[in-house]
Design a protein around this motif. Sequence first.
Motif, PDB file in Angstrom:
ATOM      1  N   THR A 458       0.787  -1.233   0.004  1.00 43.86           N
ATOM      2  CA  THR A 458      -0.013   0.180   0.063  1.00 43.86           C
ATOM      3  C   THR A 458       0.812   1.130   0.052  1.00 43.86           C
ATOM      4  O   THR A 458       0.647   2.319  -0.724  1.00 43.86           O
ATOM      5  CB  THR A 458      -1.042  -0.002   1.199  1.00 43.86           C
ATOM      6  N   SER A 462       0.675   3.874  -3.011  1.00 47.66           N
ATOM      7  CA  SER A 462       0.460   5.364  -2.794  1.00 47.66           C
ATOM      8  C   SER A 462       1.221   6.429  -3.257  1.00 47.66           C
ATOM      9  O   SER A 462       0.797   7.552  -3.456  1.00 47.66           O
ATOM     10  CB  SER A 462       0.201   5.497  -1.115  1.00 47.66           C
ATOM     11  N   THR A 482      -5.901  -1.559  -1.079  1.00 48.62           N
ATOM     12  CA  THR A 482      -6.626  -1.649  -0.235  1.00 48.62           C
ATOM     13  C   THR A 482      -7.979  -0.819  -0.213  1.00 48.62           C
ATOM     14  O   THR A 482      -7.690   0.513  -1.239  1.00 48.62           O
ATOM     15  CB  THR A 482      -5.960  -1.516   1.134  1.00 48.62           C
ATOM     16  N   PRO A 483      -9.059  -0.960   0.050  1.00 44.07           N
ATOM     17  CA  PRO A 483     -10.094   0.148   0.142  1.00 44.07           C
ATOM     18  C   PRO A 483      -9.627   1.438   0.314  1.00 44.07           C
ATOM     19  O   PRO A 483     -10.130   2.608  -0.146  1.00 44.07           O
ATOM     20  CB  PRO A 483     -11.303  -0.200   1.112  1.00 44.07           C
ATOM     21  N   GLU A 484      -8.766   1.815   1.536  1.00 45.41           N
ATOM     22  CA  GLU A 484      -8.401   2.791   1.970  1.00 45.41           C
ATOM     23  C   GLU A 484      -7.340   3.702   1.044  1.00 45.41           C
ATOM     24  O   GLU A 484      -7.680   4.779   0.660  1.00 45.41           O
ATOM     25  CB  GLU A 484      -7.599   2.709   2.912  1.00 45.41           C
ATOM     26  N   LEU A 485      -6.735   2.790   0.005  1.00 46.02           N
ATOM     27  CA  LEU A 485      -5.873   3.203  -0.931  1.00 46.02           C
ATOM     28  C   LEU A 485      -6.622   3.660  -2.031  1.00 46.02           C
ATOM     29  O   LEU A 485      -6.450   4.633  -2.713  1.00 46.02           O
ATOM     30  CB  LEU A 485      -5.025   2.098  -1.538  1.00 46.02           C
ATOM     31  N   LYS A 487      -9.752   5.059  -1.881  1.00 48.36           N
ATOM     32  CA  LYS A 487     -10.232   6.360  -1.337  1.00 48.36           C
ATOM     33  C   LYS A 487      -9.176   7.372  -1.410  1.00 48.36           C
ATOM     34  O   LYS A 487      -9.371   8.412  -1.963  1.00 48.36           O
ATOM     35  CB  LYS A 487     -10.538   6.337   0.018  1.00 48.36           C
ATOM     36  N   TYR A 488      -7.790   7.066  -1.237  1.00 45.81           N
ATOM     37  CA  TYR A 488      -6.686   8.093  -1.283  1.00 45.81           C
ATOM     38  C   TYR A 488      -6.839   8.321  -2.715  1.00 45.81           C
ATOM     39  O   TYR A 488      -6.398   9.718  -3.048  1.00 45.81           O
ATOM     40  CB  TYR A 488      -5.542   7.401  -0.834  1.00 45.81           C
ATOM     41  N   GLN A 491      -9.221  10.874  -4.170  1.00 51.09           N
ATOM     42  CA  GLN A 491      -8.856  12.277  -3.689  1.00 51.09           C
ATOM     43  C   GLN A 491      -7.903  12.841  -4.465  1.00 51.09           C
ATOM     44  O   GLN A 491      -7.880  14.178  -4.617  1.00 51.09           O
ATOM     45  CB  GLN A 491      -8.678  12.385  -2.258  1.00 51.09           C
TER      46      GLN A 491
END
Length: 500
Positions: A458, A462, A482-485, A487-488, A491
């Motif tokens: 990740t 990123s 990952t889901p957080e990635l 979302k990042y 943005q």
Amino acid sequence: MSNPRNSDTKPPCLPRNGLVKIPTQPNGLGSASITKGTPAVKNRLCQPSSVPAILSPALAHRSDLPIPSLASPLSLATLASVSSSPSASLVGLNTSEGSEQPSPERLPGSPSERQLAVDEKILNRLFWYFSACEKCVLAQVCKAWRRVLYQPKFWVGLTPVLHTKELYNILPGGEKEFVSLQGFAVRGFDGFCLVGVSDLDICEFIDNYPLSKKGVKSMSLKRSTITDAGLEVMLEQMQGVVRLELSGCNDFTEAGLWSSLNARITALSVSDCINVADDAIAAISQLLPNLTELNLQAYHVTDTALAYFTAKQGYTTHTLRLNSCWEITNHGVVNMVHSLPNLSVLSLSGCSKVTDDGVELVAENLRKLRSLDLSWCPRITDMALEYIACDLHKLEELVLDRCVRITDTGLSYLSTMSSLRSLYLRWCCQVQDFGLKHLLGMGSLRLLSLAGCPLLTTTGLSGLVQLQELEELELTNCPGATPELFKYFSQHLPCCMVIE
């Protein structure tokens, strides 16, 4: 004019092969599909369709159908909300000209709204916003809409796909009747893909399609039983064909190619045909002096075949794709680069005997290359990437899928390529985060695929937000995605389509 789609709908599902399914039809053309003629969607993830699961053909018979004004977006879901009638005539391919469809006077709404709903100038602009599948549905709303939609300009770049069983209607007595292809002729289709057809089916197609003799420019036969005689008749009768594809056709022989190929053919694709070997390439090279593109997937073609091309083809041929030609070695590459020095597109995908030395020959001799595909070449190493980076300064696309010996060092060589716009590294299992850092300065990159790279984390992924010009990023089967990635990325890379 703003896009008339609802904001919460997604584009129709486009499979990787570009096929767009058309709703079932009672005239036997029910599973006919339309093939999109552009490769732009080949790496896009299939998304849910905005077209409801069988949109009702009964729209043509309902006078209470709501026709939205241009003040509100046109909702296909609204059109589909009308219940279906089993006996209704169906969409898109061969609508009956005599079917009763609502006239402007019978449509609901004020006179001005009804007039807008059938205004040809407005419709001519509005219908550009819909996909091919949606246009087939909208052509069923009324005759005015069909008249506008059946203009050839709305179908440019699309190819109808017809299977054998869809070419015939079964009459009450059990006899077969060839279907009418007038609906295709009205829309001016100049290319067809026929699946599972025989010599007789092709003759019937030629006799029943009004544009077949001169107007058809492209023919594709897949999984068909066409013989040498059928191939000869087809190319003799269809004088307009300049692009020919034969895939999974095992009944024609090399002798059939010698007797049927015509000098007018400029693009030829032959794949998975068991009778194709070196002699077939000899026929192609001698009979097609104007060949610009050759796509070949043949297990029995050897290095010798690549020496058959003439000086004329060396001047005209700009695209060569050799896919899964297992017998081709570096010696064949030598023959190829000397015979076809003007190539701009080359694929050696699946040519598993080609090594770094073969890539060096390509890089030194084919300086005009803009696209190079080395996927599924297990002997390719970082050294090959150094040759590519040093000599292929015009290269815009590089495909390295399943080149399992490529490491971060190889990516450091590629980082110097200022022209590279598309880079595919699917399942390159040795690529790590450090290798990605080499790519971060490549401002020209628009498409990057890292699908299936197991060592990327990740944190490493990123860093790709530095590639602000990136338009498409593929991370399927990537453990570090990952889901957080995602979302990042949404943005910090708002203009990039990230494929999960």
